[in-house]
Design a protein around this motif. Sequence first.
Motif, PDB file in Angstrom:
ATOM      1  N   HIS A  61       0.801  -1.231   0.000  1.00 34.88           N
ATOM      2  CA  HIS A  61       0.000   0.000   0.000  1.00 34.88           C
ATOM      3  C   HIS A  61       0.831   1.277   0.000  1.00 34.88           C
ATOM      4  N   ARG A 110      -2.230   0.709  -5.237  1.00 37.47           N
ATOM      5  CA  ARG A 110      -3.128  -0.080  -4.373  1.00 37.47           C
ATOM      6  C   ARG A 110      -3.485   0.672  -3.107  1.00 37.47           C
ATOM      7  N   GLU A 155      -6.146   3.140  -4.024  1.00 40.82           N
ATOM      8  CA  GLU A 155      -7.432   2.449  -4.150  1.00 40.82           C
ATOM      9  C   GLU A 155      -8.030   2.165  -2.776  1.00 40.82           C
ATOM     10  N   ALA A 156      -7.174   1.687  -1.899  1.00 39.08           N
ATOM     11  CA  ALA A 156      -7.652   1.384  -0.550  1.00 39.08           C
ATOM     12  C   ALA A 156      -8.214   2.626   0.124  1.00 39.08           C
ATOM     13  N   ASN A 199      -9.431   5.354  -1.430  1.00 35.30           N
ATOM     14  CA  ASN A 199     -10.695   5.710  -2.081  1.00 35.30           C
ATOM     15  C   ASN A 199     -11.836   4.881  -1.518  1.00 35.30           C
ATOM     16  N   HIS A 200     -11.554   3.592  -1.389  1.00 36.65           N
ATOM     17  CA  HIS A 200     -12.566   2.671  -0.897  1.00 36.65           C
ATOM     18  C   HIS A 200     -12.935   3.000   0.554  1.00 36.65           C
ATOM     19  N   TYR A 201     -11.919   3.148   1.376  1.00 33.78           N
ATOM     20  CA  TYR A 201     -12.141   3.369   2.810  1.00 33.78           C
ATOM     21  C   TYR A 201     -12.938   4.637   3.078  1.00 33.78           C
ATOM     22  N   GLY A 247     -14.723   6.203   0.800  1.00 34.79           N
ATOM     23  CA  GLY A 247     -15.890   6.286  -0.069  1.00 34.79           C
ATOM     24  C   GLY A 247     -15.858   7.450  -1.043  1.00 34.79           C
ATOM     25  N   ASP A 287     -14.265   8.957  -5.041  1.00 35.68           N
ATOM     26  CA  ASP A 287     -13.803   8.484  -6.338  1.00 35.68           C
ATOM     27  C   ASP A 287     -12.287   8.545  -6.432  1.00 35.68           C
ATOM     28  N   ASN A 288     -11.765   9.680  -6.012  1.00 40.34           N
ATOM     29  CA  ASN A 288     -10.319   9.843  -6.087  1.00 40.34           C
ATOM     30  C   ASN A 288      -9.886  10.837  -5.020  1.00 40.34           C
TER      31      ASN A 288
END
Length: 794
Positions: A252, A267, A270-271, A273-275, A277, A279-280
């Motif tokens: 990461h 990665r 991405e993590a 963005n996901h965490y 919520g 887009d970028n």
Amino acid sequence: MSNRMHQTINELRLKRLRRILRRINQYQSEFEQLPDEALQQKTAKFRQLLAEGQTLDDLLPEAYAVIREASRRVLGMFPKDVQVLGAIVLHEGNIAEMQTGEGKTLTATMPLYLNGLSGKGAYLITTNDYLAKRDYLEMKPLFEWLGLTIGLGFVDQPNYEYKPGEKQKIYNHDIIYTTGGRLGFDYLIDNLADSREGKFLPKLNYGIIDEVDSIILDSAQTPLVISGIPRVQSNLFGVVNTFVETLVEHQHFKMKQTKKEIWLTERGIEAANHYFGVDNIYDEPYFDLVRNINLCLRAQYLFENNTDYFVYKGEVILIDRITGRMMPGTKLQSGLHQAIEAKEGVKLSTDTSVMATITFQNLFKQFREFSGMSATSHLGEKEFLDLYTKIVVQIPTDKPVQRIDYPDRVFRSIEDKNFAIIERVKELYAEQRPVLVITRTAEVAEYFSTTLFELDIPNNLLIAQNVAKEAQMIAEAGQLSAVTVATSMAGRGTDIKLAEGVKELGGLAVIVSEHMENSRVDRQLRGRSGRQGDPGTSQIYISLDDYLVKRWGKVKSMDEKRLREIDSETLQKSLIFQNRVKKIVQRAQRLSEEQGIQAREQANEYEKSISIQREIIYKERNRVLNFENLDDVHLTRLAREVFEEAYDFNNFTAPEWVNYIYKNLSFQFKGDLDALDLRNRDAVLDYLMDIFQQQLEYQKENLDDYYYTNFVQKAILKSIDSNWIKQVDHLQRVKSSVNTRQNGKRAPIFEYHRVALESFEKMKDTIKRDTVKYLCQSITSFQKGERLIVHFPN
Ligand code: ADP
Ligand code: MG
């Protein structure tokens, strides 16, 4: 460059200096014969010659000869030839390397006298108040005898409050002794003055920096900061910290420990963005989020508990890397401190905004010319050249150095090592030979001191607490049977003279309990012994538990792992093993040195934007402060630009224009805009300009010419300052946010410069807008009938 080559170049430089020295020496016999008055009158003569167009370079030989003779008469010390060589280097704006005890304080008086002749100010800058004052007091009679004025750059009382005009007086001397910190803060404060009378610092002319490597290289990473108001606390630290703890290195994020850099991989992004919520995370609205992620990453992985900081009674307290001392009250800037607090789960402290800041590097660049001296400059030679285009000239010692620097003694563990050190001190004490034990941290120094007391060996402990007291204690370290335990910084700048009978015993023995973070500091420590051709010895004791090895000596091979498991006896018997340990320590020190250099390079890179901007702003401030009488043309043009911008960017309706006028031009506006054709740009602009002119007329009615100028100055300065302070703080924060963008796309430093420039351009527009507003909407009054007070609108 090879050592030989290095020596040859240095020899060539010395050869040229010796030619100048010969010209100085030619005056000697003549000046010895001169009566005092005739010698003293030389100062007036030199000043006359300067006025007639001669240069300082022309005057150097005779002027140096004069102060040399004066020094013999007033201080009882005649500067030696090697000191004169150093003094020439100092006038030429380069770095003179002169060993400890060679008399750098006296050396500096020659270029100070020469440059003081111009009356534009010659500064001696040293590391602490105590040394500045000591040298000032010692040299004062000499300069005064020669008819120059000399001042100490500060009032030596804690939290002293300067009276109006007092600083002007201080800086109005031919020669000033001060410290880098004192001068730096004064420079920043001076550039916050809101009237010409409030300014006190002349243009910085000529400066000599004593212990130049420790001021410029060792303390360079902490810029001087004037703090402003507390910042609104970010509430993101908690959640971001939790996120950061879930990340895995290489997967990461990646980091370069030596560079103190850390960044998210694809990665990792991405993590994130996901965490969170989104887009970028790198999209504009998440600026603060990215900043927090970066801060928490750095706090989590680049800062170590017990190495970089302690957690003490619920507070995070920084540890000085060089001395290992706790620094309560000192905080990392721009949220980093809070990120560490979040990591350690303690209560977050408030972060203050940064109002004004400058690094020592940039402070010294303000001098028309500056030079430096120290005992270990050549080890920083490349950096001096890169940063300042200054060369280092190694001045030979007056007498050959007799000190013996023994090779390191090697141990497996700290316990073994400390035991050996104590044993050695016992031996030396039995011989009555004085010994100085130097440690990196105060804790270790205290340990040695206590242990020695338990063994009935009286000793002095110096842990850089009270500079004046410790200077006196270290001055006595050369007595028979003296045992002194000190941290690396304690008592520096103080000469250790040997008492009678000590030379015969071999002089002062220096024992260093571990290698310091760079070899320059090691050299400084060895130099405590063997001054002015005295005998002496130095030796460094090392082990695999040393700080350097823990910090920088990652185990590289199986071989090294095995080495660490060896027992003490085997190690003591095997030279091969010992050499391996030495290699590990050397490698760790090299890494540490590289890190230092890189960190300074990076700090300098980041400084570039802010220093360019600061210079533009300070210049503009000075221009405003120096207006004599005003031409309104300038203001009219400025106002028109502001209105044009308002027109072109807003497409206001009539009520919106009315609102604009209320907010920016006049609270009392009663007109209506019905008759105005809003599509006619010129008509609108003229209309606004009319109001603007009326407001200025109104201000003039209450003020005469002098005060009107004064008012305009204050309005413009207020507008510059409030926006510049915001910009400084903004840049600090941007600095901590760009780092994480280093996912191979764009170098963070370019990104930083781009953002810095963009925000600067924006700031210039805001300054203009605010100026118009302040000119139109401020209310003026007088305090005690003479001091103009301006009440600015919000
Ligand atoms: P440095 O800063 O180079 O370590 P100092 O300036 O502290 O050295 O001087 C060391 C000592 O040498 C001081 O006691 C100083 O008074 C003395 N000294 C310096 N120059 C001379 C000289 N030319 N003649 C006699 N004593 C000197
Ligand atoms: Mg000195």
